[in-house]
Each structure stands twice: as C-alpha cells, then as structure tokens.
Design an enzyme around this catalytic site. Structure first.
Site, mmCIF file in Angstrom:
data_model
loop_
_atom_site.group_PDB
_atom_site.id
_atom_site.type_symbol
_atom_site.label_atom_id
_atom_site.label_comp_id
_atom_site.label_asym_id
_atom_site.label_seq_id
_atom_site.Cartn_x
_atom_site.Cartn_y
_atom_site.Cartn_z
ATOM 1 N N CYS A 1 -3.476 0.567 6.930
ATOM 2 C CA CYS A 1 -3.559 -0.344 8.079
ATOM 3 C C CYS A 1 -4.244 0.287 9.286
ATOM 4 O O CYS A 1 -4.966 -0.379 10.012
ATOM 5 C CB CYS A 1 -2.154 -0.785 8.465
ATOM 6 N N GLU B 1 7.657 1.930 14.465
ATOM 7 C CA GLU B 1 8.398 2.565 13.387
ATOM 8 C C GLU B 1 8.385 4.062 13.686
ATOM 9 O O GLU B 1 7.496 4.567 14.359
ATOM 10 C CB GLU B 1 7.762 2.263 12.021
ATOM 11 N N GLU C 1 4.553 -4.915 11.836
ATOM 12 C CA GLU C 1 3.539 -3.866 11.667
ATOM 13 C C GLU C 1 2.400 -4.494 10.869
ATOM 14 O O GLU C 1 2.505 -4.658 9.653
ATOM 15 C CB GLU C 1 4.133 -2.670 10.929
ATOM 16 N N ASN D 1 0.804 -1.235 0.000
ATOM 17 C CA ASN D 1 0.000 0.000 0.000
ATOM 18 C C ASN D 1 0.838 1.288 0.000
ATOM 19 O O ASN D 1 0.427 2.281 -0.582
ATOM 20 C CB ASN D 1 -1.010 -0.005 1.163
HETATM 21 P P1 NDP Z 1 0.828 -9.675 3.269
HETATM 22 O O1 NDP Z 1 0.914 -10.130 4.677
HETATM 23 O O2 NDP Z 1 0.095 -10.504 2.310
HETATM 24 O O3 NDP Z 1 2.296 -9.476 2.645
HETATM 25 C C1 NDP Z 1 3.253 -8.640 3.264
HETATM 26 C C2 NDP Z 1 4.636 -9.043 2.765
HETATM 27 O O4 NDP Z 1 4.991 -10.313 3.325
HETATM 28 C C3 NDP Z 1 4.714 -9.213 1.262
HETATM 29 O O5 NDP Z 1 5.978 -8.777 0.822
HETATM 30 C C4 NDP Z 1 4.558 -10.710 1.109
HETATM 31 O O6 NDP Z 1 5.065 -11.204 -0.096
HETATM 32 C C5 NDP Z 1 5.356 -11.203 2.290
HETATM 33 N N1 NDP Z 1 5.023 -12.536 2.760
HETATM 34 C C6 NDP Z 1 3.841 -13.201 2.641
HETATM 35 N N2 NDP Z 1 3.920 -14.399 3.276
HETATM 36 C C7 NDP Z 1 5.174 -14.484 3.806
HETATM 37 C C8 NDP Z 1 5.859 -15.479 4.570
HETATM 38 N N3 NDP Z 1 5.272 -16.621 4.937
HETATM 39 N N4 NDP Z 1 7.138 -15.246 4.939
HETATM 40 C C9 NDP Z 1 7.759 -14.083 4.601
HETATM 41 N N5 NDP Z 1 7.164 -13.117 3.868
HETATM 42 C C10 NDP Z 1 5.875 -13.305 3.485
HETATM 43 O O7 NDP Z 1 0.250 -8.190 3.340
HETATM 44 P P2 NDP Z 1 -0.206 -7.263 2.136
HETATM 45 O O8 NDP Z 1 0.966 -7.001 1.258
HETATM 46 O O9 NDP Z 1 -1.441 -7.861 1.541
HETATM 47 O O10 NDP Z 1 -0.549 -5.900 2.874
HETATM 48 C C11 NDP Z 1 -1.762 -5.659 3.487
HETATM 49 C C12 NDP Z 1 -1.671 -5.893 4.992
HETATM 50 O O11 NDP Z 1 -0.604 -5.124 5.516
HETATM 51 C C13 NDP Z 1 -2.917 -5.436 5.714
HETATM 52 O O12 NDP Z 1 -3.268 -6.375 6.698
HETATM 53 C C14 NDP Z 1 -2.480 -4.147 6.376
HETATM 54 O O13 NDP Z 1 -3.225 -3.817 7.510
HETATM 55 C C15 NDP Z 1 -1.041 -4.428 6.683
HETATM 56 N N6 NDP Z 1 -0.304 -3.176 6.820
HETATM 57 C C16 NDP Z 1 0.153 -2.814 8.068
HETATM 58 C C17 NDP Z 1 0.801 -1.592 8.267
HETATM 59 C C18 NDP Z 1 1.306 -1.199 9.618
HETATM 60 O O14 NDP Z 1 2.136 -0.288 9.693
HETATM 61 N N7 NDP Z 1 0.848 -1.802 10.701
HETATM 62 C C19 NDP Z 1 0.996 -0.654 7.164
HETATM 63 C C20 NDP Z 1 0.519 -1.158 5.885
HETATM 64 C C21 NDP Z 1 -0.123 -2.370 5.739
HETATM 65 P P3 NDP Z 1 4.159 -11.127 -1.461
HETATM 66 O O15 NDP Z 1 3.007 -10.275 -1.199
HETATM 67 O O16 NDP Z 1 5.073 -10.514 -2.426
HETATM 68 O O17 NDP Z 1 3.797 -12.506 -1.755
#
Ligand code: NDP
Length: 486
Positions: A282, A460, A248, A151
């Site tokens: 998020c 962060e 996060e 995002n």
């Molecule tokens: P995901 O959890 O699907 O993915 C996050 C990252 O983790 C991606 O790079 C993904 O790879 C990677 N990933 C997925 N599975 C694994 C694993 N088993 N081991 C290591 N890495 C892995 O989140 P989204 O990208 O869909 O983002 C949306 C989510 O992020 C929402 O829940 C949102 O609330 C949260 N978020 C939290 C924030 C915060 O500051 N608290 C800020 C922004 C978002 P890939 O996608 O490339 O497969």
C-alpha cells in the site's frame, strides 16, 4: 484440492461454515486450487459474535499483566512456527518465501510482543480538584472486527489483534477471501498460548461477510485494510451504528530523489519502494521524482539492477519477485501496462512471465519501469498495486513538493538527500502520514504507521494505536457537600 470446511474459528476451535457459498483458495504461483472454502452464513457470524461476547467478558476482567503474558507467549509460538506459517502464506499470496520468512510472520510476532509488553502499563490519570477529585480509566471498546487485505495476511491479522487484545477487547477477524488460511493458524497459536476461548475469532467470506460485521449492532469497532472504495463503504455501514473505525487504505506515494542523494542508496530505495512483494504494498513509492541532473545516471543503474532481479518460483529462496495475487489482478496490472505504453515510455519489463518451471500457469509480471512526463497519466496517478514504477523528473524543490501532494492519497512519502535541513523542510510540507528520509517502506512496530487524506483514518502500531482500541471513562468524585442552587 480439498473441500475444506473448517476455516472458521470461534469458541476456541476450528468450526465448519454452514452457508452454501464456496470460494476457491488458489496458489497464484501455479494457478492451482488449494482448497474450496465455505463462506460464513448469517448464523455462523452470529455464533462468532456470541463467542466474542463471552470471550470479552473473561478477557476484559483479567489482570492486564496476565493478558500481556499470553500475548507475549503467542509471539514466541508464532516465531517458533515461522517457516511453516510463512510457507502457507507463500502458497496463498505468491510472494517470495525469503520475504515471508524474514518479514511477514516475524513482524506479526513483533506486534504481539510489543503490545503484550504494554498491556500492563495502560492507565488513566488522577485530577485533584480541591474538595473533589476525578480520575480517568482506559477501558476497552468491546467486540472489534478486523477486515484484512490479501497482501500481508498474517501481519495484518497481528497488527490489528495485538493492540485490540492488549486493550482488553475481543476480536472477530475476516481475512481477504484470497488468503484465508493464516488467520486460522494465528487463532490456534492464540489458543495454545492460553487465550481464553472467544477472544480471537475468524470468519471467512467475501464482501458480504465483511458487511455482516460492519453492520452488526454488537460490534463496536471496525479496522479495515483495503481499497479506498471499500473504506468508504465500510465507513458508511459502520456509521449506522456509530462504530469506531480505523481505515488503512490505498496510496500512490511519492519518492523524491534530490540531486545530492547517494545514487546507489536512491536506486536501492526506489526498488524496495516498488518491487518488494511484487509491488503489492500500500505504501509503495510508485511516483519516483528524480532531479533532472541525476536522472540519466539514476536510470542507468536502476535499469541494470532491475533487469537482474530473479523472478521465479516463490518457494525458491533465491526468488526476488513472485506471483501477483490472482488472475483478475494480473489482468488489471497488464491493462495498466498497456495503458502506460500509450502515456509514457516503457523502459524495462512490462510483460507477463509464463516460462517459470513448475509455475507456467502462475500470475507473474516482470518488474516494470516507465519514464513519464505527465503527472496526470493514469499510470502515474492511479494505484496499480503491482511491480510498476514510474520515473518522473523535476527541477525545483517547490515544484516537486506541489506535484508530490497533488493526489487524493496521503499514505506515505520518501525523500533521498544528503542535506538533512532540506529533508526536514520537505517532509514538513508533504501531505503523508508516513515519511521516510533516506530509506523506504520500513515499518518497525514501535512507530505509528497510518494515512492522511483519502488513504484512510487512524494509525497502526506504536502507542498511538492504543487510543483507537480503547476509550477513556472519566469519574468525578465529590468529597464535600453539593453546592446546590436549590
Ligand atoms: P479490498 O478493499 O478489495 O478488500 C479488503 C477487505 O475488505 C477484504 O477482506 C474484502 O473482502 C473486504 N471487503 C470488500 N468489500 C467490503 C464491504 N463492502 N464491506 C466489508 N468488507 C468488505 O482490498 P484488497 O484486499 O484488494 O487489498 C488491496 C488494497 O488494500 C489496496 O488498495 C492497498 O493499497 C490496500 N492496503 C492498504 C494498506 C494500509 O496499511 N494502508 C496495507 C495493505 C493493503 P474479500 O476480498 O474477501 O471479498
């Protein structure tokens, strides 16, 4: 579409991946494939780790003032390339250009500037113990891995790399596969600013590549931004080598509007808390609790303003609502809206929007508002991560605090009231790591931002984050004779 292979970055330059796995980099506003990106192989990740190891040796030995100067120079270069990088971010994410230009790149540059300014002030303490003394040194952890969500790709890469590098660590960053490009541009910016080769590296790929990082024995720390389920998997994998973790994760945050709130401010706050970046934030305040005496007036203004939002081509500067990140995510959000129609009253929006010129195939959803009366409804309790607001009503302060806290999440919360005594009393009881009074989703780099409960671990931004990217070494020095019992 280009079959672009040079999306990895290590040893100070773009590199081609060597696996046989490709994934598509799609523009969510048009549905068109921009690039076919090759995932990193095991060997590529090993190369990045070796690059980060040699980068760490140089960087950790460099004078902190020099480290800070390079980070601040990177901030200046990033700012000078704001529009170019913002446009790429818009192509990858579908968010409005007006947002990407004013927030995404610049908030990343703020982090580089802030931590660049702090790098030379990191220090330990001295302890006078009479005939002996001790001191502490703040030392880096080693190689840190950053794993990003889609995002805020460039902002997330900066928010993780800036404190990590300021503390003397090197970093390997894996962006989400949906938004692979800006992290590589950031790597180029760092190199141009004078960052030694290997200090900031980028690998590409899906979860499997993320796991190569979380399981790698030479990596000391993982900082993830992602979903709660991913956070649990990452923590379990990181536990095998006892890595430090920052998580996060997601949220379903409450926004409480008391009867004495300034109505216009409260409506604006609720809209910022739900419709900025198409709701893909998020910390969004998606459970909007409005005092029963204010609800009718609040809804009247909210509906009128929401219906006026301009949904359109994200590249047009007057667009206020862009496209959702992917077709799969669009389906997920539309499914929640269908579910919501059974659980609550749909009062605005709730449809796919595919009549935007030049963007008919894009993943647009109209800003949506539900009026709900059940906190247990799925649209009220589950993270949707789209432009879907639920409005609930309450009558008593104690009641709304209890309902606000009745969730596994604890990322953020907001309170709108003119009574500041009440504001502080209420935020003091809210189980959330980031609370706003009379505003929402404001995250200046100076203040720590981070979760409570299952929204994650760690912070962060702010000085607090330095603890997450460094460790204290304590040194005891004897000046007298050992008081030996032997
Ligand atoms: P995901 O959890 O699907 O993915 C996050 C990252 O983790 C991606 O790079 C993904 O790879 C990677 N990933 C997925 N599975 C694994 C694993 N088993 N081991 C290591 N890495 C892995 O989140 P989204 O990208 O869909 O983002 C949306 C989510 O992020 C929402 O829940 C949102 O609330 C949260 N978020 C939290 C924030 C915060 O500051 N608290 C800020 C922004 C978002 P890939 O996608 O490339 O497969």
């Amino acid at each position: 579409m280009t079959k672009e292979n040079s999306f990895l970055y290590y040893d100070g330059a773009r590199r081609s991946a060597t696996s046989h796995r490709y994934f598509d980099n799609i523009n969510p506003a048009t549905g068109k494939v921009l690039h076919s990106v090759r995932s990193a192989s095991d060997a590529d990740v090993e190369n990045a780790v070796e690059s980060a190891r040699s980068g760490f040796e140089i960087w950790s030995a460099m004078a902190p003032t020099e480290r800070g100067r390079i980070l601040r120079k990177a901030a200046d270069i990033l700012r000078s390339r704001n529009e170019e990088i913002a446009r790429i971010e818009v192509e990858d994410t579908g968010k409005p250009l007006t947002e990407a230009i004013s927030v995404d790149v610049l908030s990343g540059a703020d982090a580089l500037e802030y931590y660049g300014g702090i790098a030379a002030s990191l220090h330990g303490e001295h302890y006078d113990l009479g005939n002996s003394f001790a001191y502490t040194k703040r030392e880096p952890l080693g190689i840190c891995a950053g794993i990003g969500a889609w995002n805020y790709p460039v902002q997330i890469a900066c928010w993780k790399s800036a404190p990590a590098l300021a503390c003397g660590n090197s970093m390997i960053f894996k962006p989400a596969e949906l938004t692979p490009r800006s992290a590589v541009l950031l790597a180029e910016v760092f190199t141009e600013a004078g960052l030694p080769n290997g200090v900031f590296n980028v690998v590409q790929g899906e979860a499997e590549v993320g796991q190569m990082l979380t399981r790698h024995p030479k990596i000391s720390k993982i900082s993830l931004t992602g979903e709660v389920g991913t956070g649990k998997k990452v923590m379990a994998d990181a536990a095998k080598t006892l890595k430090h973790v920052t998580l996060e994760l997601g949220g379903k945050s409450p926004l409480i509007i008391f009867e004495d709130a300034d109505l216009d401010e409260a409506v604006n706050g609720a809209m910022i808390a739900n419709f900025y970046t198409q709701g893909e934030i998020c910390s969004n305040g998606t459970r909007v609790f409005v005092h029963e005496s204010l609800k009718a007036a609040f809804l009247e203004k909210l509906i009128a303003k929401t219906q006026n939002l301009k949904i359109g081509d994200p590249m047009e500067m007057d667009t206020q609502v862009g496209a959702l990140i992917s077709e799969q995510h669009l389906e997920k959000v539309l499914d929640y809206i269908e579910q919501g129609k059974k659980e609550a009253k749909l009062i605005v929006g709730g449809e796919r929007c595919n009549n935007i010129e030049a963007c008919q195939e894009g993943y647009f959803v109209t800003p949506t508002i539900f009026e709900a009366d059940q906190d247990s409804a799925r649209i009220v309790s589950e993270e949707i991560f789209g432009p879907v607001m639920t409005v609930l009503s309450f009558s008593e302060e104690n009641e709304v605090v209890r309902r606000a806290n009745d969730t596994i999440y604890g990322l953020a919360a907001g309170v709108f009231t003119r009574d500041l005594v009440r504001a502080h009393r209420v935020v003091g009881q809210l189980e959330a790591g980031m609370c706003w009074v009379n505003n929402y989703n404001i995250t200046p780099v100076e203040i720590p931002f981070g979760p409570y409960k299952q929204s994650g671990i760690g912070k962060e931004n702010g000085l607090a984050t330095l603890n997450a990217y460094s460790q204290l070494k304590t040194v005891y020095v004897e000046l007298g004779k050992i008081d030996s019992p032997y």
